[in-house]
Design an enzyme around this catalytic site. Structure first.
Site, mmCIF file in Angstrom:
data_model
loop_
_atom_site.group_PDB
_atom_site.id
_atom_site.type_symbol
_atom_site.label_atom_id
_atom_site.label_comp_id
_atom_site.label_asym_id
_atom_site.label_seq_id
_atom_site.Cartn_x
_atom_site.Cartn_y
_atom_site.Cartn_z
ATOM 1 N N GLU A 98 -33.226 18.854 6.786
ATOM 2 C CA GLU A 98 -32.711 18.175 7.989
ATOM 3 C C GLU A 98 -31.628 19.025 8.635
ATOM 4 O O GLU A 98 -30.785 19.597 7.945
ATOM 5 C CB GLU A 98 -32.143 16.825 7.544
ATOM 6 N N ASP A 148 -30.202 18.059 3.602
ATOM 7 C CA ASP A 148 -29.610 17.960 4.942
ATOM 8 C C ASP A 148 -28.482 18.973 5.064
ATOM 9 O O ASP A 148 -27.492 18.897 4.344
ATOM 10 C CB ASP A 148 -29.060 16.536 5.127
ATOM 11 N N HIS A 164 -32.092 8.281 12.134
ATOM 12 C CA HIS A 164 -30.782 8.586 11.575
ATOM 13 C C HIS A 164 -29.956 7.315 11.518
ATOM 14 O O HIS A 164 -29.922 6.533 12.472
ATOM 15 C CB HIS A 164 -30.072 9.605 12.467
ATOM 16 N N ASP A 170 -31.468 8.704 17.038
ATOM 17 C CA ASP A 170 -30.169 8.083 16.792
ATOM 18 C C ASP A 170 -30.005 6.976 17.824
ATOM 19 O O ASP A 170 -30.352 7.149 18.992
ATOM 20 C CB ASP A 170 -29.064 9.136 16.939
ATOM 21 N N LYS A 179 -26.899 16.275 0.712
ATOM 22 C CA LYS A 179 -26.275 17.225 1.624
ATOM 23 C C LYS A 179 -26.267 18.598 0.973
ATOM 24 O O LYS A 179 -25.976 18.712 -0.227
ATOM 25 C CB LYS A 179 -24.845 16.787 1.941
#
Lengths: 437, 437
Positions: B271, B245, B348, B321, B217
């Site tokens: 991302e 991300d 995801h 997703d 992240k």
């Protein structure tokens, strides 16, 4: 203003009108809407309340109402001082944000609450909302906007420039509005459920009432559309603006083919030709159909999609909606984007109370943002206004500038109680036939 | 199959896990998520139930649950025969459609119910979902898809061609999956809340566990990101794929600047650099950052936005997703779009139960749609699997093909009751500290 009162309660109402019985509001995608409001009242300890709502068309209004109720912790115990900060708190709440982000039920709920806060604030200031906004400084207005995701198209600095450019003529334009109102167009003749005689009669009535533009719903059956457009053009005469509205009925290719078939009747704009999410599709349609304009916005979910549609040339008419994006604050962002790109705003209205709300936004745009009424008209549909405390006044085809303090959002208490679903008199008392809702 | 049983009840549960206490799942936009499921059970008169859920991160899970409950009339009294028709009935309901259309809370509710219907159908057929789908004919699969708004990018005829092209090798690829599984990557080392030692340790553990890609992240603080990327690159070595991300943290310009600053550490993909609604913005970022790939999808609302992102070159990794778009059916459309444009799908996962669901979609893609595992990995996060009846099995960095009939969606009854909000043991029993939820 002395210290603002404290908000002590958030109250919701699931209000539905059995409009499907009359085919008012029928179009190619929405054959039998029951116009509804997920309604919110913010009660204060000062005796003044703020009202707002999300507009839906029936089923699911209970879900929308539940979403509004979930926002209670953001406003109860607060004062309507800094509405930029309150709006951003709701939109940026990291957990609620997951439910969108900034789209659909949760975003419409924020819209309802934000608009209720503005109704409250305008009442406390003793001004109609359009005037309250029009008297704020460019800096104060810029502070209301969430610029996240906009900076590749509009920066706070550019927004300030736009607002400052419009500052000099504010008083003059406000006086002009009070004297002359703001042009409306009417969708009342054009619902799909009406027969040809009714269409003809309503076109004549629209012209007699002073409207200079009407709108017809299209997209269910091409032969019907050709006949209805021919009738409308005959009655209205050449040069009269007749917009058409497909309510998202088509794929990109079908939109181009269908509207080309209607081209001989000179449609002014084609509204919602395809999915409101399709930025690139709208751009393709717009290029293929020019000089017929492409209009959309009532279902455009937020400023990020408006931004792209303006960047890509997807729309030549911005039809903002008062209660789908994040309320007054996000609509200020959309007005600024439209001004930046030089595209006129012709707000979506109709439904329940949407005319009441958008008139304030269009008038604020004229006084303090675009500074222009060129090619700008507010939609008008003559349904359900009798349920509002301060209904719109349309005279000689023009919205009259509202005088009453607030956002014109409050419904009459007796209308709320009669139309509450499912327990209100209209629904529980056997006044509604089988099938509706 | 003999006649399918009748669905006699739709039951919902508001289930929340107090994950914010451990900073598992913390990123630049979501500092304190309480991973939650708006959970649905379809009860039948045959004793077999279908399970599904929408994933949220805490507040608002009650709204999501209410939206699922609003779909009861569409499924109770029906049989899970034609899931193409049932899906389309829900998506096309004209009144509910107004609440999206096809986005946000109402669309996620449809996702949960559609996935529960597939869980039920797969159980009735005695097969894991990936196998059930992989054994359907191209014609049957095409019938499951809603092609509305897709025809400028993908027609039913083109979809049939894609599926027929993959038909010959189906059995071989299914056997390969059963023998070798499907590659995973892990996000577990990369949460923002972890300190450098924990990051270093978790990177080592990921490599030892057989993963060939990790994800970090980023987006809260550039200096932190530079240090964390340096550590991860040191531990993992050159060439090892490290994705980053930003969870929608940036505007377009900031995304480009920030990722360029990290370029020396060779990020494999960036991302969610910006708003998931920004098709044009992602395309600008993708052009500026190539050859670093742009990945997005977990918040992309529906097939219409995926279509445009593929048309515009906005994404070079499709991160579908399982529970945001309209369930299995809309994900088949997205898999077909990705195959048409030749872009790999790396689903995801994480959250609650998302790993359990997406493995079926990725495996179906390999067997019957793209026919390829080249550059395709499924996200893996090692949290909360213990609450599922048939949890994922990841061995040596690879998802093992599920054997159990169904969609792996069912949570253990004791987990449901303990985590029900607010009355379950975990929430009511004082196990949660002040502040969570």
């Amino acid at each position: 203003m002395s210290r603002a009162p404290l908000i002590i309660a958030l109250e919701t109402h699931d209000i539905r009108f059995p409009t499907s019985q009359e085919l008012d509001g029928s179009d190619a995608m929405n054959p039998d809407p029951d116009y509804s409001a997920a309604y919110v009242v913010l009660r204060t300890d000062g005796g003044v309340d703020g009202h707002g709502f999300a507009f839906t068309i029936g089923r699911g209004n209970d879900v929308q109402t539940a979403a509004i109720a979930a926002l209670e912790p953001f406003v109860v115990g607060r004062r309507p001082d800094d509405l930029g900060a309150l709006y951003k708190e709701m939109v940026h709440d990291s957990q609620l944000r997951w439910l969108g982000p900034e789209k659909g039920v949760m975003h419409m709920a924020i819209s309802a609450v934000v608009n209720a806060l503005w109704d409250l604030k305008a009442k406390l200031e003793g001004k109609p909302l359009w005037q309250l906004l029009s008297e704020m400084s460019p800096e104060e207005l810029v502070d209301l906007v969430d610029f996240r995701y906009l900076s590749d198209a509009l920066t706070p600095g550019e927004a300030l420039q736009i607002l400052r450019r419009a500052e000099p003529g504010r008083a003059e334009r406000a006086a002009d509005l009070r004297a002359n109102g703001y042009a409306a167009y009417t969708t009342s003749p054009g619902w799909l459920g009406y027969d040809d005689d009714k269409l003809r009669r309503l076109c004549r009535e629209a012209i007699a009432a002073g409207f200079t533009q009407i709108k017809l719903k299209v997209g269910a059956d091409l032969d019907d559309d050709l006949r209805r457009m021919r009738i409308a053009r005959e009655v209205c005469g050449p040069g009269f603006r007749i917009a058409i509205d497909a309510n998202q009925r088509w794929d990109v290719g079908a939109a181009i083919t269908w509207v080309n078939a209607l081209r001989e009747y000179d449609p002014y704009w084609i509204e919602e030709p395809t999915s409101p999410d399709d930025v690139l599709g709208h751009a393709t349609v717009a290029r293929a159909l020019a000089p017929i304009k492409v209009a959309t916005g009532e279902h455009v979910q937020n400023r990020v999609v408006f931004k792209q549609m303006l960047q890509a040339g997807s729309m030549s008419i911005v039809q903002l909606d008062s209660a789908r994006v994040g309320g007054v604050n996000e609509n200020i962002a959309i007005l600024l984007l439209a001004a930046k790109f030089g595209v006129p705003v012709c707000p979506h209205a109709g439904g329940v109370g949407l005319c009441e709300l958008v008139q304030h936004l269009a008038m604020f745009d004229y006084v303090a943002v675009s500074g222009s009424r060129q090619d700008r008209v507010i939609e008008y549909v003559d349904h359900l206004h009798e349920h509002f405390v301060d209904p719109v006044v349309v005279k000689n085809g023009r919205y009259q500038a509202p005088d009453a303090p607030g956002f014109s959002a409050a419904m009459r208490p007796e209308s709320i109680s009669a139309h509450t679903f499912p327990g209100g008199r209209v629904w529980a008392g056997g006044e509604v036939e089988e099938g509706a809702a």
